[in-house]
Enzyme design. Structure first.
Site, mmCIF file in Angstrom:
data_model
loop_
_atom_site.group_PDB
_atom_site.id
_atom_site.type_symbol
_atom_site.label_atom_id
_atom_site.label_comp_id
_atom_site.label_asym_id
_atom_site.label_seq_id
_atom_site.Cartn_x
_atom_site.Cartn_y
_atom_site.Cartn_z
ATOM 1 N N SER A 93 0.815 -1.207 0.000
ATOM 2 C CA SER A 93 0.000 0.000 0.000
ATOM 3 C C SER A 93 0.854 1.265 0.000
ATOM 4 O O SER A 93 1.607 1.504 -0.940
ATOM 5 C CB SER A 93 -0.971 -0.029 1.185
ATOM 6 O OG SER A 93 -1.984 0.929 1.047
ATOM 7 N N ASP A 231 -1.752 6.551 -3.404
ATOM 8 C CA ASP A 231 -0.609 5.809 -2.874
ATOM 9 C C ASP A 231 -0.230 4.713 -3.865
ATOM 10 O O ASP A 231 -0.745 4.665 -4.993
ATOM 11 C CB ASP A 231 -0.933 5.246 -1.488
ATOM 12 C CG ASP A 231 -2.110 4.283 -1.499
ATOM 13 O OD1 ASP A 231 -2.868 4.279 -2.485
ATOM 14 O OD2 ASP A 231 -2.274 3.529 -0.529
ATOM 15 N N ASP A 233 -0.781 1.491 -4.276
ATOM 16 C CA ASP A 233 -1.760 0.564 -4.844
ATOM 17 C C ASP A 233 -3.102 1.228 -5.121
ATOM 18 O O ASP A 233 -4.062 0.563 -5.490
ATOM 19 C CB ASP A 233 -1.943 -0.649 -3.940
ATOM 20 C CG ASP A 233 -2.603 -0.322 -2.607
ATOM 21 O OD1 ASP A 233 -2.478 0.824 -2.147
ATOM 22 O OD2 ASP A 233 -3.231 -1.227 -2.019
ATOM 23 N N ASP A 235 -5.472 2.430 -3.346
ATOM 24 C CA ASP A 235 -6.683 2.307 -2.549
ATOM 25 C C ASP A 235 -6.960 3.607 -1.798
ATOM 26 O O ASP A 235 -8.072 3.823 -1.311
ATOM 27 C CB ASP A 235 -6.622 1.109 -1.598
ATOM 28 C CG ASP A 235 -5.534 1.207 -0.534
ATOM 29 O OD1 ASP A 235 -4.617 2.038 -0.689
ATOM 30 O OD2 ASP A 235 -5.591 0.436 0.444
#
Length: 443
Positions: A93, A231, A233, A235
């Site tokens: 993440s 960020d 990834d 999410d």
């Protein structure tokens, strides 16, 4: 093994290809899984971890659909799109490039629940795995249409009546589909750090006020209506208004909540969320339901009938009718829609009350014992004490929260009130509980 958002840590220790293999075996052994979707963010260690994860799943007899480099919300959505049973993101993440990990998803887009996580942990600890026979091992395939399907879904989710100018800081991560979706919606899009690079050379992966200097400068020096940042990834989604000012997560939570809710509705938010959210929702006769800190807990709350939206000030936003996974690109197009309908973001921010908030941290090597004593002291002083995640007390003019750090030998204290004096008084009171408990516990 599991933190608040999957398994995560430094590559080499504890995250290794051996662990990835074991996770694949454990997932395949503890779930009724016949088909799994896997994908990864651009980190340099992602491909080899994905390979090991896939091998572990296939050893149990699970077929694997590998979608390659993709945003975590794309991977989560693909579980249903591909009629699979689970999805696994190989990602850390917003953590630094040295880290990696695994996030696990159900077909609804919701992260694995506590019982699912516990079963996997037990299997890992006991090294339990029922390997398939040589002629029943799982097969692997690829799907190259995941990003395009997600973009089309984003475009269909909103209506943008006028063209806006948007700067998208991808952060060298997997969130480039946001730019594609905005172009499809008729926006004029400029990108920063758009090349996928798991070293994150453009900026640190976590999008916050300290890492988004380039985005703030770009927006302030142009005619852009908005800046968006993800960020690694994707999410998470954070924003910069048209003046180049960073927008706090509590403000976005209040604005998104006000847009999503009607009278009688609830939105889900963690216990450390600002009063601005409660007061903003109160103006439309909606309310806030509190959760533990962590988007997993927020997502779980959004499955309740009256909860129409959930979010965390750190940048995770969930519209349950779309998906139970935090979807940064969806938040981006929703914010563009909000600005197109309601006007400049800076003006919308001015409709929100601003309240002082103070934080402190008290070091202690006896975190668990000190916090247990803090809980007793606060319960003795107040009748209404929330212990959902830490100790939270609401007063007529504010609140304070005392929580043990999940990663450091610290007790964290947060206080907020409608006036500076009340805020400082609440912070001092909460801090005194911690210092008193520390002295009484360690003497």
């Amino acid at each position: 093994m599991f933190g608040t958002s999957g398994i995560r840590g430094r590559f080499g220790d504890p995250i290794t290809t051996d662990l990835a293999l074991q996770v694949g075996r454990a997932v395949g052994s503890t779930t009724d899984t016949t088909v799994a979707v896997i994908g990864r963010d651009p980190r340099t260690t992602g491909a080899l971890l994905s390979d090991a994860l896939s091998a572990g799943l296939r050893e149990i007899g699970v077929d694997v659909i590998d979608i390659g480099v993709a945003a975590t919300p794309t991977i989560a959505r693909c579980v249903a799109w591909q009629n699979a049973d689970i999805g696994i993101s190989v990602t850390a993440s917003h953590n630094p490039p040295t880290d990696n990990g695994f996030k696990l998803w159900n077909p609804s887009g919701q992260a694995f629940n506590a019982s699912q996580r516990a079963a996997i942990t037990d299997a890992l600890e006991n090294e339990e795995a029922a390997l398939a026979d040589w002629n029943t091992v799982g097969q692997t395939s690829t799907w190259n249409g995941a990003k395009e399907r997600h973009v089309a879904t984003l475009v269909a989710a909103v209506s943008v009546p006028e063209s806006l100018s948007v700067v998208v800081d991808v952060g060298n991560g997997a969130g480039g589909l946001t730019a594609d979706a905005l172009v499809e919606l008729g926006c004029d899009v400029t990108t920063l750090n758009a090349q996928e690079d798991g070293r994150f050379p453009g900026r640190a992966s976590e999008p916050n006020a300290d890492t988004l200097d380039a985005l703030m400068t770009q927006v302030a020096g142009s005619d852009a209506d908005l800046g968006i940042a993800h960020d690694g990834d994707a999410d998470r989604m954070m924003a910069v208004d048209e003046t180049g000012a960073f927008v706090m997560g509590d403000e976005l939570l209040a604005l998104f909540g006000r847009q999503a809710a009607s009278a009688g509705d609830e939105i889900a938010a963690p216990v450390n969320t600002s009063l601005v959210v409660d007061d903003t929702l109160a103006t439309i006769d909606a309310s806030v339901t509190r959760t533990k800190v962590g988007d997993v807990h927020v997502a779980a709350a959004t499955t309740r009938e009256d909860v129409v939206f959930g979010g965390e000030p750190s940048g995770a936003w969930i519209w349950p009718t779309e998906t139970l996974c935090p979807d940064g690109p969806l938040a981006a197009v929703k914010l563009v829609e909000l600005i197109a309908e309601e006007g400049p973001l800076s003006a919308q921010r001015k409709t929100l009350d601003q309240y002082p908030l103070e934080r402190d941290s008290i070091p202690t090597e006896h975190k668990a014992r000190v916090f247990e004593h803090v809980t007793d002291l606060v319960k003795d002083a107040y009748e209404d004490v929330q212990t959902l995640d830490g100790v939270r007390v609401s007063t007529p003019n504010g609140w304070f929260l005392i929580r043990p750090s999940g990663t450091q030998p610290l007790i964290r204290v947060t206080a907020q009130a409608r006036t500076t004096d009340d805020c400082q008084a609440l912070l001092e009171e909460a801090t005194n509980y911690v210092t008193d408990a520390h002295q009484q516990t360690t003497n």
